[in-house]
Scaffold this motif. Structure first.
Motif, PDB file in Angstrom:
ATOM      1  N   VAL A 129       0.854  -1.187   0.000  1.00  0.00           N
ATOM      2  CA  VAL A 129       0.000   0.000   0.000  1.00  0.00           C
ATOM      3  C   VAL A 129       0.888   1.234   0.000  1.00  0.00           C
ATOM      4  CG1 VAL A 129      -1.749   1.296   1.268  1.00  0.00           C
ATOM      5  CG2 VAL A 129      -1.873  -1.208   1.167  1.00  0.00           C
ATOM      6  N   TYR A 130       0.517   2.192  -0.843  1.00  0.00           N
ATOM      7  CA  TYR A 130       1.379   3.354  -1.110  1.00  0.00           C
ATOM      8  C   TYR A 130       0.647   4.655  -0.773  1.00  0.00           C
ATOM      9  CZ  TYR A 130       4.451   6.281  -4.126  1.00  0.00           C
ATOM     10  OH  TYR A 130       5.312   7.226  -4.640  1.00  0.00           O
ATOM     11  N   PRO A 131       0.591   5.035   0.515  1.00  0.00           N
ATOM     12  CA  PRO A 131       0.003   6.327   0.867  1.00  0.00           C
ATOM     13  C   PRO A 131       1.002   7.436   0.547  1.00  0.00           C
ATOM     14  CG  PRO A 131       0.741   5.174   2.833  1.00  0.00           C
ATOM     15  CD  PRO A 131       1.070   4.293   1.676  1.00  0.00           C
ATOM     16  N   ILE A 132       0.758   8.151  -0.522  1.00  0.00           N
ATOM     17  CA  ILE A 132       1.743   9.134  -0.976  1.00  0.00           C
ATOM     18  C   ILE A 132       1.598  10.415  -0.146  1.00  0.00           C
ATOM     19  CG2 ILE A 132       0.258   9.944  -2.864  1.00  0.00           C
ATOM     20  CD1 ILE A 132       2.932  10.249  -4.489  1.00  0.00           C
ATOM     21  N   VAL A 133       2.708  10.818   0.461  1.00  0.00           N
ATOM     22  CA  VAL A 133       2.740  12.003   1.322  1.00  0.00           C
ATOM     23  C   VAL A 133       3.821  12.933   0.778  1.00  0.00           C
ATOM     24  CG1 VAL A 133       3.060  12.872   3.659  1.00  0.00           C
ATOM     25  CG2 VAL A 133       2.056  10.601   3.309  1.00  0.00           C
ATOM     26  N   VAL A 134       3.419  14.121   0.336  1.00  0.00           N
ATOM     27  CA  VAL A 134       4.395  15.050  -0.245  1.00  0.00           C
ATOM     28  C   VAL A 134       4.725  16.200   0.692  1.00  0.00           C
ATOM     29  CG1 VAL A 134       3.702  14.480  -2.598  1.00  0.00           C
ATOM     30  CG2 VAL A 134       2.589  16.378  -1.437  1.00  0.00           C
ATOM     31  N   SER A 135       3.988  16.360   1.766  1.00  0.00           N
ATOM     32  CA  SER A 135       4.312  17.393   2.761  1.00  0.00           C
ATOM     33  C   SER A 135       3.847  16.906   4.131  1.00  0.00           C
ATOM     34  CB  SER A 135       3.642  18.730   2.419  1.00  0.00           C
ATOM     35  OG  SER A 135       2.226  18.601   2.458  1.00  0.00           O
ATOM     36  N   GLY A 136       4.503  17.413   5.168  1.00  0.00           N
ATOM     37  CA  GLY A 136       4.122  17.034   6.516  1.00  0.00           C
ATOM     38  C   GLY A 136       4.562  15.639   6.912  1.00  0.00           C
ATOM     39  N   LEU A 137       5.560  15.100   6.207  1.00  0.00           N
ATOM     40  CA  LEU A 137       6.036  13.760   6.525  1.00  0.00           C
ATOM     41  C   LEU A 137       6.784  13.773   7.859  1.00  0.00           C
ATOM     42  CD1 LEU A 137       6.205  10.879   5.271  1.00  0.00           C
ATOM     43  CD2 LEU A 137       8.474  11.519   4.433  1.00  0.00           C
ATOM     44  N   SER A 138       6.502  12.782   8.691  1.00  0.00           N
ATOM     45  CA  SER A 138       7.183  12.658   9.978  1.00  0.00           C
ATOM     46  C   SER A 138       7.293  11.188  10.328  1.00  0.00           C
ATOM     47  CB  SER A 138       6.403  13.387  11.078  1.00  0.00           C
ATOM     48  OG  SER A 138       5.178  12.717  11.342  1.00  0.00           O
ATOM     49  N   ARG A 139       8.203  10.886  11.263  1.00  0.00           N
ATOM     50  CA  ARG A 139       8.348   9.495  11.695  1.00  0.00           C
ATOM     51  C   ARG A 139       7.051   8.985  12.308  1.00  0.00           C
ATOM     52  NH1 ARG A 139      14.328   9.489  14.645  1.00  0.00           N
ATOM     53  NH2 ARG A 139      15.249  11.049  13.279  1.00  0.00           N
ATOM     54  N   GLY A 140       6.396   9.847  13.083  1.00  0.00           N
ATOM     55  CA  GLY A 140       5.152   9.433  13.710  1.00  0.00           C
ATOM     56  C   GLY A 140       4.085   9.083  12.691  1.00  0.00           C
ATOM     57  N   LEU A 141       3.982   9.890  11.632  1.00  0.00           N
ATOM     58  CA  LEU A 141       2.991   9.627  10.592  1.00  0.00           C
ATOM     59  C   LEU A 141       3.304   8.308   9.882  1.00  0.00           C
ATOM     60  CD1 LEU A 141       0.630  10.330   8.750  1.00  0.00           C
ATOM     61  CD2 LEU A 141       2.198  11.764   7.410  1.00  0.00           C
ATOM     62  N   VAL A 142       4.556   8.114   9.518  1.00  0.00           N
ATOM     63  CA  VAL A 142       4.932   6.883   8.818  1.00  0.00           C
ATOM     64  C   VAL A 142       4.648   5.675   9.702  1.00  0.00           C
ATOM     65  CG1 VAL A 142       6.822   5.596   7.767  1.00  0.00           C
ATOM     66  CG2 VAL A 142       6.667   8.063   7.423  1.00  0.00           C
ATOM     67  N   ARG A 143       5.022   5.763  10.970  1.00  0.00           N
ATOM     68  CA  ARG A 143       4.799   4.637  11.883  1.00  0.00           C
ATOM     69  C   ARG A 143       3.311   4.354  12.034  1.00  0.00           C
ATOM     70  NH1 ARG A 143       8.174   0.714  13.072  1.00  0.00           N
ATOM     71  NH2 ARG A 143       6.349  -0.510  12.542  1.00  0.00           N
ATOM     72  N   ALA A 144       2.505   5.405  12.098  1.00  0.00           N
ATOM     73  CA  ALA A 144       1.063   5.222  12.237  1.00  0.00           C
ATOM     74  C   ALA A 144       0.478   4.548  11.000  1.00  0.00           C
ATOM     75  CB  ALA A 144       0.381   6.564  12.478  1.00  0.00           C
ATOM     76  N   LEU A 145       0.978   4.911   9.830  1.00  0.00           N
ATOM     77  CA  LEU A 145       0.506   4.283   8.588  1.00  0.00           C
ATOM     78  C   LEU A 145       0.923   2.814   8.535  1.00  0.00           C
ATOM     79  CD1 LEU A 145       1.304   7.212   6.144  1.00  0.00           C
ATOM     80  CD2 LEU A 145      -0.979   6.296   6.610  1.00  0.00           C
ATOM     81  N   VAL A 146       2.172   2.557   8.854  1.00  0.00           N
ATOM     82  CA  VAL A 146       2.674   1.176   8.834  1.00  0.00           C
ATOM     83  C   VAL A 146       1.892   0.303   9.817  1.00  0.00           C
ATOM     84  CG1 VAL A 146       4.656  -0.278   9.411  1.00  0.00           C
ATOM     85  CG2 VAL A 146       4.976   1.768   8.004  1.00  0.00           C
ATOM     86  N   ASP A 147       1.739   0.774  11.029  1.00  0.00           N
ATOM     87  CA  ASP A 147       1.052  -0.013  12.050  1.00  0.00           C
ATOM     88  C   ASP A 147      -0.434  -0.156  11.737  1.00  0.00           C
ATOM     89  OD1 ASP A 147       3.432  -0.263  13.401  1.00  0.00           O
ATOM     90  OD2 ASP A 147       2.994   1.299  14.879  1.00  0.00           O
ATOM     91  N   GLY A 148      -1.036   0.930  11.254  1.00  0.00           N
ATOM     92  CA  GLY A 148      -2.475   0.899  11.012  1.00  0.00           C
ATOM     93  C   GLY A 148      -2.871   0.051   9.817  1.00  0.00           C
TER      94      GLY A 148
END
Length: 281
Positions: free
Chosen positions: A202-221
Motif C-alpha cells: 500500500v502506497y500512501p503518498i505524502v508530499v508534505s508534513g512527513l514525519s516518523r510518527g505519521l509513517v509509523r502510524a501508517l505502517v502499524d495501522g
C-alpha cells in the motif's frame, strides 16, 4: 534477456508432490522475486526510471528491481502526467524498460487509463512488467475515487492478474479533506481495504508534513507492506523510513527532474559559447 512476455497464470497446479500440476511459470517466478523484496524495515529502494537507458543505469548500479514513474515517463514521451499520454505509448515505454534489464520491473499505471481490469492485466503481461501501481484518485478531476469502487477495481485486477505485485496508491494526503487526523484515519482505512482486495503493498503518498510518527502510524495501522516516496527535501532519510517499518521506498519523478535540470544547465553553457564539459568549481 530473460523471458518477459509470459502472461500471468495460476502459479501452481492442484495437489502437491508426485502428480502435482505444473509449477510456477517464469513470469510468476519473476513476480515472486519482486514480492519477496518488500521487507518491512529493509525496504526495496526504487530510483524511478523513464526509459531504457535510465533503467539500465539503475540495474547496473546493483538495484534488484526497476520501477517506472508516470510523472517521468509521460513528459519524456512529450505528454503531461495524469493519464494525458495514450496507454499505447505508456505500455510501449514499459515494454522497452522491461526488455532492457534482467531484473523485475514494476510499472506506474496511474489509474489504469480507463481500461477494464482484464485488459489492463493483459497489457501489463505483454509488456513484461511483473508489478504495477494503481492509484485511487481520478486523473481528470483530482478527486478521490470512492473506496468501495476502488477496492472492486483492484479485486477485479487481482483476479485477472494473480501473480502481479500490486502496489495500491492511496491519495488521501494529496486530494482528501479534513484534519490531519481524519486524513490519517481515511488513509489507513483505504489501505486496509485495498490489502483485503488483493494489494501486496500500500502506497500512501505524502508530499508534505512527513514525519516518523505519521509513517509509523501508517505502517502499524495498515498492517501490510507500505511504500513511501522520497522526494527532494524529504525530512526523513531512507534509513529513517526503514526504521519506521517501511517496506518500499520510491523516488517518484525526482531523479528525472534533476536530470532535466542538469541537462538544461549544460544547454545554457553551450548557448553561452562555453564548454559544457569543463570542470566547475
Amino acid at each position: 534477456m530473460s523471458e518477459h512476455t509470459t502472461p500471468p497464470v495460476t502459479t501452481t497446479g492442484a495437489g502437491a508432490g508426485a502428480g502435482a500440476g505444473p509449477g510456477p511459470t517464469p513470469y510468476a517466478r519473476r513476480a515472486a522475486g519482486l514480492r519477496a523484496l518488500h521487507v518491512p524495515g529493509r525496504p526495496l529502494v526504487l530510483p524511478n526510471v523513464w526509459d531504457a537507458a535510465s533503467a539500465r543505469a539503475v540495474a547496473d548500479a546493483g538495484f534488484p528491481a526497476v520501477a517506472t514513474g508516470s510523472a517521468a515517463v509521460a513528459p519524456a514521451l512529450g505528454h503531461a502526467d495524469h493519464e494525458a499520454a495514450p496507454p499505447e505509448e505508456m505500455f510501449a515505454a514499459v515494454t522497452r524498460v522491461a526488455g532492457s534489464v534482467d531484473v523485475p520491473v514494476t510499472a506506474d499505471l496511474e489509474r489504469g487509463y480507463g481500461l477494464p481490469p482484464r485488459e489492463l492485466a493483459e497489457r501489463l503481461a505483454v509488456s513484461g512488467a511483473v508489478g504495477c501501481n494503481l492509484e485511487d484518485s481520478d486523473p481528470a478531476t483530482g478527486t478521490l475515487v470512492p473506496v468501495a469502487e476502488q477496492a472492486a477495481f483492484l479485486a477485479a485486477f487481482r483476479a485477472a492478474a494473480p501473480d502481479v505485485v500490486l502496489n495500491a496508491r492511496v491519495d488521501v494526503f494529496l486530494h482528501g479533506s479534513g484534519t490531519h487526523e481524519e486524513r490519517l484515519a481515511e488513509a489507513v482505512a483505504r489501505g486496509r481495504r485495498y490489502a483485503e482486495a488483493g494489494a501486496d503493498c500500500v502506497y500512501p503518498i505524502v508530499v508534505s508534513g512527513l514525519s516518523r510518527g505519521l509513517v509509523r502510524a501508517l505502517v502499524d495501522g495498515i498492517g501490510s507492506p507500505v511504500n513511501m516516496v522520497f522526494l527532494p527535501g524529504s525530512p526523513l532519510s531512507v534509513g529513517e523510513l526503514a526504521a519506521a517499518g517501511v517496506a518500499r521506498v520510491s523516488f517518484g519523478p525526482g531523479l528525472f527532474m534533476a536530470v532535466q535540470r542538469h541537462f538544461a544547465d549544460l544547454v545554457a553553457e553551450v548557448r553561452a559559447g562555453r564548454d559544457p564539459y569543463r570542470p566547475r568549481s
